[in-house]
Scaffold this active site. Structure first.
Site, PDB file in Angstrom:
ATOM      1  N   ARG A 115       0.634  -1.204  -0.013  1.00  0.00           N
ATOM      2  CA  ARG A 115       0.077  -0.139   0.018  1.00  0.00           C
ATOM      3  C   ARG A 115       0.897   1.113  -0.033  1.00  0.00           C
ATOM      4  O   ARG A 115       2.021   1.362   0.352  1.00  0.00           O
ATOM      5  CB  ARG A 115      -0.941  -0.046   1.182  1.00  0.00           C
ATOM      6  CG  ARG A 115      -0.185  -0.127   2.537  1.00  0.00           C
ATOM      7  CD  ARG A 115      -0.137   1.488   2.935  1.00  0.00           C
ATOM      8  NE  ARG A 115       0.923   1.721   4.198  1.00  0.00           N
ATOM      9  CZ  ARG A 115       2.025   1.847   4.124  1.00  0.00           C
ATOM     10  NH1 ARG A 115       2.526   2.370   2.990  1.00  0.00           N
ATOM     11  NH2 ARG A 115       2.842   2.109   5.362  1.00  0.00           N
TER      12      ARG A 115
ATOM     13  N   HIS B 110       1.880   7.679  10.600  1.00  0.00           N
ATOM     14  CA  HIS B 110       2.036   7.450  12.162  1.00  0.00           C
ATOM     15  C   HIS B 110       1.092   7.399  13.162  1.00  0.00           C
ATOM     16  O   HIS B 110       1.225   7.870  14.134  1.00  0.00           O
ATOM     17  CB  HIS B 110       3.226   8.059  12.605  1.00  0.00           C
ATOM     18  CG  HIS B 110       4.560   7.254  12.159  1.00  0.00           C
ATOM     19  ND1 HIS B 110       5.220   6.479  12.597  1.00  0.00           N
ATOM     20  CD2 HIS B 110       5.495   7.554  10.736  1.00  0.00           C
ATOM     21  CE1 HIS B 110       6.435   5.835  12.045  1.00  0.00           C
ATOM     22  NE2 HIS B 110       6.469   6.628  11.020  1.00  0.00           N
TER      23      HIS B 110
ATOM     24  N   GLY C 166      11.366  -2.979   3.051  1.00  0.00           N
ATOM     25  CA  GLY C 166      12.004  -1.776   3.800  1.00  0.00           C
ATOM     26  C   GLY C 166      11.855  -0.524   2.961  1.00  0.00           C
ATOM     27  O   GLY C 166      12.523   0.507   3.110  1.00  0.00           O
TER      28      GLY C 166
ATOM     29  N   GLY D 277       8.800   0.936   2.634  1.00  0.00           N
ATOM     30  CA  GLY D 277       7.826   1.937   3.142  1.00  0.00           C
ATOM     31  C   GLY D 277       6.204   1.617   2.493  1.00  0.00           C
ATOM     32  O   GLY D 277       5.563   2.436   2.599  1.00  0.00           O
TER      33      GLY D 277
ATOM     34  N   ASP E 252      -1.822  -0.702   7.386  1.00  0.00           N
ATOM     35  CA  ASP E 252      -1.356  -1.547   6.494  1.00  0.00           C
ATOM     36  C   ASP E 252      -2.106  -2.810   6.190  1.00  0.00           C
ATOM     37  O   ASP E 252      -2.391  -3.081   4.899  1.00  0.00           O
ATOM     38  CB  ASP E 252       0.390  -1.966   6.850  1.00  0.00           C
ATOM     39  CG  ASP E 252       1.168  -0.681   7.089  1.00  0.00           C
ATOM     40  OD1 ASP E 252       0.724   0.394   6.648  1.00  0.00           O
ATOM     41  OD2 ASP E 252       2.356  -0.988   7.875  1.00  0.00           O
TER      42      ASP E 252
ATOM     43  N   LYS F 144      11.817  -2.033   9.794  1.00  0.00           N
ATOM     44  CA  LYS F 144      11.138  -1.723  11.036  1.00  0.00           C
ATOM     45  C   LYS F 144      11.696  -2.746  12.027  1.00  0.00           C
ATOM     46  O   LYS F 144      11.653  -2.445  13.214  1.00  0.00           O
ATOM     47  CB  LYS F 144       9.562  -1.677  11.058  1.00  0.00           C
ATOM     48  CG  LYS F 144       9.022  -0.618  10.343  1.00  0.00           C
ATOM     49  CD  LYS F 144       7.388  -0.601  10.568  1.00  0.00           C
ATOM     50  CE  LYS F 144       6.586  -1.555   9.718  1.00  0.00           C
ATOM     51  NZ  LYS F 144       5.339  -1.348   9.577  1.00  0.00           N
TER      52      LYS F 144
END
Length: 538
Positions: free
Chosen positions: A51, A58, A165, A167, A215, A263
């Site tokens: 996505r 956040h 990684g 995003g 997500d 993450k």
């Protein structure tokens, strides 16, 4: 949008027309590789996409609404349950799992006891993401069928195109598709979207990431052609959101920074730390603004205490004490919380554990047990002021963005001013992520600056940050200019392969969510539509 995960009869049910050719070759390769590795055809393929988050960065793990959309890149799991029982330990089932990118992600074989799925969250191993989906799915299956439920053995081949990684939620796509695969493999004819999403949200935390729910919601629920407004309280709800017709037409570009932001690896000082800081900020604000002894509700946030929970508690108590008969608008409430946060959380360099514990009237050991023991974090001071300011202001920006979409532009002949208003909110988000939440990086900042100068209305990071991807709201006539500027001023300085250069900046259209594709009994290529069943796709 609630209901069962769709069963696709062709790739046309899953992808947009422009993606069919590439995806057909990829799926045919996946199924052929499965046959080669396991000596038999796959029975089905479980699919969940990555996505891009348009706005609402956040804040999902503080339980505020967000606006993501699914993308074409996805996680595919080809599966067969026809696994020989020989060499499987008694009381166990067997999982054989391989990856199309076998040099990078080696194959594994596990004998797993019926009663538990062991996951070592301290080890960064790609199959842990499958195991987390497996664990969550089995918990749901046992609720449905009883604790004596015995899972089936599975043979799996995975192919993922969401950059790790980057995003764009590669982990959520993998966990969601894994859970979906386990449900289907174990005989579930229909898989409820809400159940799948909720179990995927909790499951991903098993690999040591304090994830929110955006997500997984986008991966499962998305519909082609629409963004997704996701709210988390009082329960998970989603609804499709369409962008109005504009002139100039609006396009979303995704530009990779090629700075990997994992993450799991950086969680103790980045992602997980932000989750802890937000929950600590909620508890601190509750202690200094609400009557003594007020307890925040336990909620669905990772640490069960959220800024949204404080928000609701604070205004409920305010209305009760004042005898108000009408609630303030959510926008007014958030504006007030921004002001209160700036006033009450005045230590810009952060708060120590001792300072926070004193205000909460608990010991440091109790604070650590409640807030910092579930997921590892490393910090001497916690920046409660900055994290709460970002969350409240970003939640307000989401509402303003949604309000603009629902109002529609007044001048349909030229919507430049309207487009700029949408873009300005994205720019404000980037400013806050960079300066207040401190989750950007110089490479993302540079890409955003380049894109804006080349004609983007709004540019910002998307995803966890600290690298990964950026998203840009661009008039259709400026897409080429933005691409060329990024290539000339950013990508030309990097040592990239031709494949990386081609994927560096892509136009993103809202894609569809999770799906199951049932493979024919005999091996053969996938189809574009029912008329093409049994014929090769080129």
């Amino acid at each position: 949008m609630a209901g069962p995960v769709p069963v696709a009869s062709s790739l046309s049910d899953i992808y947009t027309v422009d993606a069919i050719g590439t995806q057909a070759k990829r799926w045919n390769n996946l199924l052929a590789r499965f046959q080669t590795i396991y000596g038999q055809p796959a029975e089905f393929v479980a699919r969940s996409p990555g996505r891009v988050n348009i706005i609402g960065e956040h804040i999902d793990y503080s339980l505020y609404p967000v606006l993501p959309m699914a993308i074409t890149a996805d996680s595919l799991l080809a599966v067969s349950t026809k696994v020989a029982s020989t060499n499987t330990k008694e009381g166990h089932y067997k999982i054989k799992i391989a990856n199309v990118q076998d040099a990078k992600f080696p194959a594994h074989e596990f004998d797993i006891p019926y009663e538990a799925v062991d996951i070592d969250a301290t080890v960064h191993e790609w199959t842990n993401y499958f195991k987390s989906g497996l664990r969550g799915a089995l918990e749901l299956l046992r609720k449905k069928h009883g604790n004596d439920f015995e899972p089936k053995s599975m043979q799996i081949l995975m192919d993922g195109t969401v950059p790790a990684g980057g995003g764009l939620s590669s982990s959520a796509a993998f966990v969601s598709s894994s859970a979906l695969a386990v449900m289907v493999a174990n005989g579930e004819k229909t898989v409820d979207k809400t159940e799948l999403t909720e179990l995927a949200i909790v499951s991903e935390r098993a690999v040591g990431v304090n994830s929110g729910g955006m997500d997984q919601s986008a991966s499962v629920f998305s519909e082609r052609g629409s963004a997704l407004f996701v709210s988390f309280t009082p329960s998970l709800k989603v609804r499709p959101v369409s962008f109005p017709k504009t002139n100039p037409e609006l396009t979303f570009l995704i530009a990779q920074s090629f700075v990997t932001a994992d993450k799991f690896v950086t969680g103790p000082v980045h992602y997980n730390l932000r989750v802890v800081e937000c929950s600590l900020a909620a508890a601190y604000l509750n202690a200094v603004l609400n009557p003594p002894g007020t307890q925040l509700p336990s909620d669905a946030s990772p640490l069960s205490v959220s800024l949204h929970g404080f928000h609701e508690t604070y205004f409920a108590l305010q209305e009760h004490s004042s005898g108000a008969t009408k609630s303030k608008s959510t926008e007014s409430q958030l504006e007030e919380l921004v002001a209160l946060t700036a006033e009450k959380l005045d230590k810009r360099d952060g708060y120590t554990r001792e300072e926070i514990a004193a205000v909460l009237n608990i010991s440091v050991d109790e604070l650590n047990k409640k807030f910092t023991s579930r997921f590892p974090v490393r910090a001497e001071k916690f920046k409660l002021r900055q994290r709460a300011l970002h969350v409240f202001s970003e939640a307000l920006r989401v509402l303003k963005f949604m309000s603009l979409l629902e109002q529609q532009p007044t001048n349909t002949d030229d919507t430049s001013e309207y487009n700029a208003q949408l873009g300005d909110l994205l720019n404000q988000t980037q400013d806050s992520c960079r300066d207040v939440y401190e989750c950007s990086c110089k490479e993302i900042d540079e890409l955003c600056s380049i894109a804006r100068k080349a004609g983007s209305y709004g540019s910002r990071l998307t995803g966890a940050g600290w690298g990964g991807c950026s998203v840009h709201l661009v008039p259709a006539g400026k897409v080429k200019a933005v691409r060329e500027a990024c290539e000339r001023e950013y990508y030309s300085k990097l040592d990239l392969s031709e494949e990386q250069k081609e994927a560096a900046v892509v136009v993103s259209k809202p894609g569809s969510g999770s799906a199951v594709y049932l493979v024919d009994d005999k091996p053969g290529p996938v189809v574009v539509d029912d008329r093409d069943r049994g014929s090769e796709v080129y």
